[in-house]
Motif scaffolding. Structure first.
Motif, mmCIF file in Angstrom:
data_model
loop_
_atom_site.group_PDB
_atom_site.id
_atom_site.type_symbol
_atom_site.label_atom_id
_atom_site.label_comp_id
_atom_site.label_asym_id
_atom_site.label_seq_id
_atom_site.Cartn_x
_atom_site.Cartn_y
_atom_site.Cartn_z
ATOM 1 N N GLU A 134 -8.520 -0.941 -4.450
ATOM 2 C CA GLU A 134 -7.412 -0.180 -3.871
ATOM 3 C C GLU A 134 -7.925 0.664 -2.707
ATOM 4 O OE1 GLU A 134 -3.894 2.985 -5.059
ATOM 5 O OE2 GLU A 134 -4.995 1.936 -6.638
ATOM 6 N N ALA B 11 -2.554 10.229 4.605
ATOM 7 C CA ALA B 11 -3.051 8.906 4.241
ATOM 8 C C ALA B 11 -4.497 8.978 3.761
ATOM 9 C CB ALA B 11 -2.933 7.965 5.436
ATOM 10 N N ARG C 200 -8.405 -1.780 0.228
ATOM 11 C CA ARG C 200 -7.136 -2.168 0.851
ATOM 12 C C ARG C 200 -6.567 -1.041 1.698
ATOM 13 N NH1 ARG C 200 -6.108 -3.587 -4.238
ATOM 14 N NH2 ARG C 200 -4.481 -2.005 -4.471
ATOM 15 N N ASN C 201 -6.521 0.159 1.098
ATOM 16 C CA ASN C 201 -5.916 1.270 1.824
ATOM 17 C C ASN C 201 -6.707 1.635 3.071
ATOM 18 O OD1 ASN C 201 -4.114 1.252 -0.288
ATOM 19 N ND2 ASN C 201 -4.420 3.381 -0.862
ATOM 20 N N VAL D 240 0.866 -1.178 0.000
ATOM 21 C CA VAL D 240 0.000 0.000 0.000
ATOM 22 C C VAL D 240 0.894 1.217 0.000
ATOM 23 C CG1 VAL D 240 -1.788 1.271 1.235
ATOM 24 C CG2 VAL D 240 -1.800 -1.225 1.224
ATOM 25 N N LEU E 178 1.303 5.342 -0.445
ATOM 26 C CA LEU E 178 0.619 6.627 -0.444
ATOM 27 C C LEU E 178 1.088 7.437 -1.640
ATOM 28 C CD1 LEU E 178 0.783 7.503 3.311
ATOM 29 C CD2 LEU E 178 -1.054 6.426 2.019
ATOM 30 N N VAL F 136 -6.449 8.261 -0.181
ATOM 31 C CA VAL F 136 -7.629 7.476 -0.547
ATOM 32 C C VAL F 136 -8.599 8.335 -1.341
ATOM 33 C CG1 VAL F 136 -9.529 6.062 0.304
ATOM 34 C CG2 VAL F 136 -7.336 6.033 1.495
#
Length: 520
Positions: A111, A50, A114-115, A15, A17, A54
């Motif tokens: 994605e 973070a 997951r993040n 993962v 950023l 997303v």
């Protein structure tokens, strides 16, 4: 930096950023020191970075930037179709495994899943963060995860599901989970998010999810799941308690002419695009789908009104548009289907027609109708491929209509009129409120009312699916000669097949459903 948007989901474990420079102002922050899984999270700023990472996934072409989600939420219904023989696999229901199966959209949504799974577990209880920053980050991440699974379960039904980031081995063997279970847990997460998020934002934080955005998403989940009381309760909470209001003028809801003033009180949640982003897909090309292309316009474009040797209509028209700083430089891929473009099919006096549909512009008849509410011909502030328009995900009029529908299903129309008539009050002058309907009459009238109010905004196809009338509506709708969705649509098309590349990587995805949603 790896671009996950084109990499199969089950091969992705790390993962990373993203550099956070573009899009809305709250994303305009340089990624300096870097964050790794070894130091999640040392301070409030790192947690915010973070979360911003997303948000940035939403700006992908596979989601809100262009036809990613619109392929399956707008197209293939009874409101939008292409002006020529393009995008036919989607619109004509020629979808199959490996053919317009939404693989790019699937990858981007996972994605996000997951993040958010990793970041939620890394932020929750983290004593390095202040309580306010921790609550804010958790609320936003819970909303974003619920938004990802909202789309996944809407489009594919049962899907892989996890709340903690799986290992590589687990990802390669994961199976599909029951949609109802996933949605139940997402509604619980949204209830928590509502308690963590602020009611509104201002300045550079505009574009973040508020408690009312989480409430709207939760109401949508309940509506789709036919949990009428919960859908009503959440909708009424927004109507009665939020700072949002219906604008007096319907056309003003979609006014994006001033890039510095693109928010209004009716917006509950938008994906806010910007012109000339420093990095990434911060601008949108979706507007080009709704903008005409000059090679099609105006009607009788090659005629010479002044006689032989004088300028053609298209030359005159191009000069006229240029004098206003405008141009028809779009794709024309998303235009009104013939029935909705015909004003006689709208209720007499409905002012939403002229705000939504345009067939004549600056004195010239057009070859095709277009969605005025979604176009922007401004060549200075909104040039081709570099548009700053907001994608409206949730707005208050939708919530009013949801409240009306839920109240009618619970108790009949008597208590539902106040909600639908609040929306209709600005649509008609003089007012044309509903009254005297049976419950079934109200239910069926709502089929059209949501079409007129929300056309081309990303709601129609899912509305038809949840009402159980997608197939009959598509078959009964007039389409243009180059399209024939009514000949091809089948019951299986209410869902997409799990993308072929995912099945090839992980055959366990067929364990609970060897038919792959009916496509095998």
């Amino acid at each position: 930096m790896k671009n996950y948007s084109t990499t199969p989901f089950f091969l992705l474990l790390a993962v990373i950023l993203l550099p956070l420079t573009s899009c809305t102002e709250f994303l305009d922050e340089e990624f300096r020191d870097g964050i790794t899984t070894d130091n999640f999270f040392n301070n409030d700023a790192e947690a915010e970075l973070a979360v911003n990472g997303v948000y940035r996934i939403l700006y992908r072409t596979s989601l809100y930037r262009t036809r990613g989600l619109d392929n399956y939420y707008v197209n293939g219904a009874d409101v939008v179709g292409p002006s020529r023989n393009v995008n036919g696999q989607v619109h004509n229901y020629l979808i199959d495994e490996g053919v317009s199966d939404g693989s790019g959209t699937w990858n981007s949504l996972y994605e996000m899943a997951r993040n958010t799974a990793l970041f939620i577990n890394s932020i929750e209880g983290n004593e390095n963060l202040s309580e306010g920053a921790r609550d804010q980050a958790l609320g936003e991440l819970l909303f974003l995860r619920a938004l990802a699974y909202y789309h996944l379960t809407n489009l594919w039904g049962d899907v892989p599901y996890f709340r903690e980031l799986p290992s590589t081995e687990e990802l390669s063997t994961i199976t599909r989970s029951d949609r109802n279970m996933i949605r139940t847990e997402m509604k619980a997460d949204l209830e928590r998010a509502i308690g963590l998020l602020p009611a509104s934002y201002s300045g550079s934080d505009l574009g973040r999810a508020s408690k009312w955005a989480a409430t709207a998403l939760k109401a949508k989940y309940h509506l789709f799941d036919r949990e009428w009381q919960d859908a009503l309760d959440e909708s009424v909470s927004i109507i009665e308690n939020s700072p949002h209001r219906l604008l007096d003028n319907y056309a003003d809801v979609f006014d994006q002419s001033d890039p510095a003033n693109q928010y209004n009180d009716e917006y509950i949640y938008v994906v806010d695009f910007t012109r000339d982003p420093v990095f990434g897909d911060g601008n949108t090309s979706r507007t080009d789908d709704y903008n005409p292309r000059i090679r099609d316009e105006p009607a009788n474009r090659n005629d010479r009104p002044g006689g032989p040797g004088t300028p053609t209509r298209v030359e005159l028209y191009s000069d006229l548009l240029a004098s206003y700083g405008e141009g028809m430089t779009g794709f024309g891929w998303a235009i009104p289907l013939p029935e909705i473009a015909d004003s006689t099919n709208w209720e007499e006096g409905d002012m939403r027609y002229t705000a939504s549909i345009v067939t004549k512009y600056r004195g010239y008849e057009l070859s095709f109708p277009y969605y005025r509410k979604n176009w922007n011909l401004d060549q200075e502030n909104s040039p081709r491929g570099n548009h700053p328009e907001n994608y409206i995900v949730f707005r208050l009029a939708d919530i009013y209509l949801m409240a009306a529908e839920a109240e009618n299903e619970l108790n009949g129309p008597d208590g539902a009129y106040e909600y639908v008539n609040a929306v209709r009050a600005r649509a008609f002058e003089p007012d044309k409120p509903w009254s005297g309907m049976s419950q079934d009459e109200f239910r069926k009238a709502m089929y059209d009312e949501r079409k007129w109010e929300l056309a081309a905004e990303g709601h129609r196809r899912m509305d038809l699916i949840r009402w159980g009338i997608l197939l009959e509506t598509v078959k009964a709708t007039e389409h243009r000669p180059w399209n024939n969705p009514g000949n091809n649509i089948e019951p299986k098309h209410v869902l997409l097949p799990v993308p072929l590349e995912e099945i090839q990587l992980n055959p366990n995805l067929l364990e609970t459903d060897p038919s792959n949603n009916g496509y095998r």
